[in-house]
Design a protein around this motif. Structure first.
Motif: not given
Length: 244
Positions: A170-171, A194-195, A211, A216, A227, A229
């Motif tokens: 997811d990266e 990240r998604s 996003g 993190d 992150h 969207d």
């Protein structure tokens, strides 16, 4: 054929070849300027050097062409050797054979930088978050007291996808090359993304990422991460580089 005549014939051929190479270089520079491909090689702040170089190549070509039309004048001057002509012609040949293009993911070696390059600018902090490019964000992160300082701020950046085997499914990193002077000093920078849709985008694809920033863990370090969207494929921009 006498030895002297043969020698003069070789001089004539080398002189004409020199003229062709000089005109070829002038034409090549002119084409780069007219097509906009000059930006693939140098920071456009220095484009005037290419204009000067183009004019000089044409001027030298004309001077040498005139000398070729006057054999006595040509023979009275020191002539460049065929070896030197080949050295000068080789870069021109490569330029004609290799299409002009900007640097992309295939040019990345040694990973993507997470630190800004060039002179620090406080304007990166005051600029509207949605107007910041990748370099602006990295400068803002660098000046912040903690990676969490920008948590919740909206992000809208574009760049090419870069992924390493150690990254999660997811990266990826949304990346751009910076260029201070010319392509020789180009340096890749990027922001972690990240998604759940990250795996849908191939390395090298140009994307627009929207996003918010949340600090993190990323590859073992606490860092600001986008992150996402929404991630959308886009065409490579007319100006793919960022200028420090």
């Amino acid at each position: 054929m006498s030895a002297e005549h043969h020698h003069h014939s070789q001089i004539d051929q080398a002189a004409w070849a020199k003229s062709l190479i000089l005109f070829g270089l002038g034409i090549y520079f002119a084409v780069l300027i007219l097509t906009g491909n000059l930006a693939n090689y140098i920071n456009l702040r220095f484009a005037w050097l290419a204009y000067v170089g183009t004019a000089l190549f044409f001027l030298l070509g004309l001077v040498n062409f005139y000398a070729c039309l006057n054999p006595r004048r040509a023979h009275s001057h020191h002539q460049i050797s065929w070896d030197n002509l080949l050295v000068v012609a080789f870069p021109l040949l490569l330029a004609l054979l290799i299409p002009s293009r900007s640097l992309g993911v295939e040019a990345v070696s040694g990973g993507i930088g997470l630190s800004p390059v060039g002179v620090e600018r406080a304007s990166a902090l005051t600029r509207n978050p949605l107007d910041r490019n990748i370099l602006d964000w990295l400068r803002a992160f660098h000046r912040a007291p903690t990676p969490a300082a920008f948590n919740g701020q909206s992000v809208d950046v574009s760049g090419f996808v870069y992924r390493e085997p150690s990254m999660g499914e997811d990266e990826f990193m949304v990346s751009r090359f910076t260029m201070s002077c010319c392509v020789a000093d180009a340096y890749p920078i990027g922001m972690p993304v990240r998604s759940s849709a990250a795996g849908e985008f191939a390395p090298g694809a140009w994307v627009r990422v929207r996003g918010e920033v949340l600090a993190d863990l990323f590859q073992g370090e606490f860092a600001p991460i986008v992150h996402a969207d929404a991630i959308a494929l886009i065409e490579e921009p007319a100006q793919p580089y960022l200028y420090p």
